[in-house]
Design an enzyme around this catalytic site. Structure first.
Site, PDB file in Angstrom:
ATOM      1  N   GLY A  46       2.930   2.615  -8.711  1.00 51.89           N
ATOM      2  CA  GLY A  46       4.088   2.887  -8.529  1.00 51.89           C
ATOM      3  C   GLY A  46       3.523   2.921  -6.584  1.00 51.89           C
ATOM      4  O   GLY A  46       2.816   2.967  -6.189  1.00 51.89           O
ATOM      5  N   GLN A  51       5.267   5.056   2.317  1.00 48.60           N
ATOM      6  CA  GLN A  51       3.981   3.951   1.927  1.00 48.60           C
ATOM      7  C   GLN A  51       3.748   2.855   2.991  1.00 48.60           C
ATOM      8  O   GLN A  51       2.928   2.506   3.442  1.00 48.60           O
ATOM      9  CB  GLN A  51       3.605   4.282   0.958  1.00 48.60           C
ATOM     10  CG  GLN A  51       3.555   5.252   0.306  1.00 48.60           C
ATOM     11  CD  GLN A  51       2.995   5.640  -1.346  1.00 48.60           C
ATOM     12  OE1 GLN A  51       3.703   4.959  -1.808  1.00 48.60           O
ATOM     13  NE2 GLN A  51       1.962   5.536  -1.158  1.00 48.60           N
ATOM     14  N   CYS A  94      -3.150   7.858  -5.592  1.00 52.14           N
ATOM     15  CA  CYS A  94      -1.878   7.428  -4.504  1.00 52.14           C
ATOM     16  C   CYS A  94      -2.299   6.472  -3.470  1.00 52.14           C
ATOM     17  O   CYS A  94      -3.473   6.854  -3.661  1.00 52.14           O
ATOM     18  CB  CYS A  94      -1.234   8.366  -4.200  1.00 52.14           C
ATOM     19  SG  CYS A  94      -0.203   8.732  -2.493  1.00 52.14           S
ATOM     20  N   LEU A  95      -1.931   5.490  -3.325  1.00 50.89           N
ATOM     21  CA  LEU A  95      -2.350   4.124  -2.601  1.00 50.89           C
ATOM     22  C   LEU A  95      -2.586   4.842  -1.276  1.00 50.89           C
ATOM     23  O   LEU A  95      -3.568   4.360  -0.031  1.00 50.89           O
ATOM     24  CB  LEU A  95      -1.117   3.242  -2.615  1.00 50.89           C
ATOM     25  CG  LEU A  95      -1.440   2.582  -3.769  1.00 50.89           C
ATOM     26  CD1 LEU A  95      -0.472   1.482  -3.435  1.00 50.89           C
ATOM     27  CD2 LEU A  95      -2.814   2.207  -4.416  1.00 50.89           C
ATOM     28  N   HIS A 136       6.476  10.879  -9.103  1.00 52.12           N
ATOM     29  CA  HIS A 136       5.513  11.305  -7.675  1.00 52.12           C
ATOM     30  C   HIS A 136       6.126  10.253  -6.784  1.00 52.12           C
ATOM     31  O   HIS A 136       6.338  10.554  -5.393  1.00 52.12           O
ATOM     32  CB  HIS A 136       4.015  10.410  -8.113  1.00 52.12           C
ATOM     33  CG  HIS A 136       3.542  10.248  -7.284  1.00 52.12           C
ATOM     34  ND1 HIS A 136       1.949  10.220  -7.654  1.00 52.12           N
ATOM     35  CD2 HIS A 136       2.813   9.259  -6.723  1.00 52.12           C
ATOM     36  CE1 HIS A 136       1.429  10.339  -6.237  1.00 52.12           C
ATOM     37  NE2 HIS A 136       2.281   9.341  -5.785  1.00 52.12           N
ATOM     38  N   GLU A 137       6.924   8.989  -7.266  1.00 50.95           N
ATOM     39  CA  GLU A 137       7.801   8.397  -5.974  1.00 50.95           C
ATOM     40  C   GLU A 137       8.402   8.760  -5.197  1.00 50.95           C
ATOM     41  O   GLU A 137       9.124   8.407  -4.161  1.00 50.95           O
ATOM     42  CB  GLU A 137       8.053   6.914  -6.930  1.00 50.95           C
ATOM     43  CG  GLU A 137       6.607   5.905  -7.252  1.00 50.95           C
ATOM     44  CD  GLU A 137       5.670   6.197  -6.239  1.00 50.95           C
ATOM     45  OE1 GLU A 137       6.092   6.291  -5.326  1.00 50.95           O
ATOM     46  OE2 GLU A 137       4.253   6.286  -7.163  1.00 50.95           O
ATOM     47  N   HIS A 140       7.377  10.758  -2.767  1.00 52.03           N
ATOM     48  CA  HIS A 140       7.349   9.953  -1.365  1.00 52.03           C
ATOM     49  C   HIS A 140       8.867  10.188  -0.497  1.00 52.03           C
ATOM     50  O   HIS A 140       8.718  10.537   0.986  1.00 52.03           O
ATOM     51  CB  HIS A 140       7.241   8.828  -2.074  1.00 52.03           C
ATOM     52  CG  HIS A 140       5.269   8.564  -1.909  1.00 52.03           C
ATOM     53  ND1 HIS A 140       4.258   9.248  -0.962  1.00 52.03           N
ATOM     54  CD2 HIS A 140       4.320   8.426  -2.745  1.00 52.03           C
ATOM     55  CE1 HIS A 140       3.099   9.394  -1.480  1.00 52.03           C
ATOM     56  NE2 HIS A 140       3.137   7.780  -2.769  1.00 52.03           N
TER      57      HIS A 140
HETATM   58 NI    NI Z   1       1.281   8.148  -3.626  1.00 49.59          NI
END
Ligand code: NI
Length: 169
Positions: A46, A51, A94-95, A136-137, A140
């Site tokens: 995701g 991000q 998380c990236l 989660h997304e 963000h």
């Molecule tokens: Ni994330």
């Protein structure tokens, strides 16, 4: 399509609120495609607009297993309309917080609506990994990270390491 650099904590863009997309343009579609390519390249399951430094309410996800066909979701202005009472505990990463995972408790399933890449409104029920991923997304888009959902003790451990790593790079 292009792979975009992923913003890493403690970059302040990750704490900002993303703006709704008012008009879906070619640029919006391009951004969603760039986000998908960036997510697959990372690889991750995701990715949200902030991000890649884009404060727009855009998310992409693919929670299919390795042995399943790709299932790419590209969502514009996603909004959760119902959270289940039942909760589920899943390990998240998380990236933007590379190398750190933690177990997070969230509602086990959610109903949501969003605009797809064609601008059509969709309503779905997300369960399992997709439910955790979409929450989660969407977090963000509101400047919230998964570490905000864990105990202060665990968050401080991760945060200290993150700050140390960011000083070293
Ligand atoms: Ni994330």
């Amino acid at each position: 399509m292009a792979i975009k650099p992923i913003q890493i904590v403690p970059d302040p863009v990750l704490r900002k609120i993303a703006e709704p997309v008012e008009i879906i343009t070619d640029e919006t579609k391009q951004m969603l495609d760039d986000m998908a390519q960036t997510m697959y390249d990372a690889p991750g399951i995701g990715l949200a607009g902030p991000q890649i430094g884009a404060l727009k309410r855009l998310i992409v996800m693919d929670c299919s297993r390795d042995d399943e066909a790709d299932e790419l979701w590209q969502m514009i202005n996603p909004e959760i309309t119902h959270f289940s009472e039942e909760t589920a505990l899943l390990e998240e990463g998380c990236l933007s917080i590379p190398g750190h995972n933690a177990e997070v408790t969230r509602p086990a399933w959610v109903e949501l609506r969003f605009l797809d890449i064609k601008g059509e409104e969709q309503q779905i029920k997300a369960e399992g990994l997709l439910a955790a991923c979409v929450q989660h997304e969407i977090d963000h888009l509101n400047g919230v990270l998964f570490i905000d959902h864990i105990s202060k003790l665990k968050r401080n451990i991760i945060w200290r390491k993150v700050l140390k790593e960011s000083r070293q790079s």
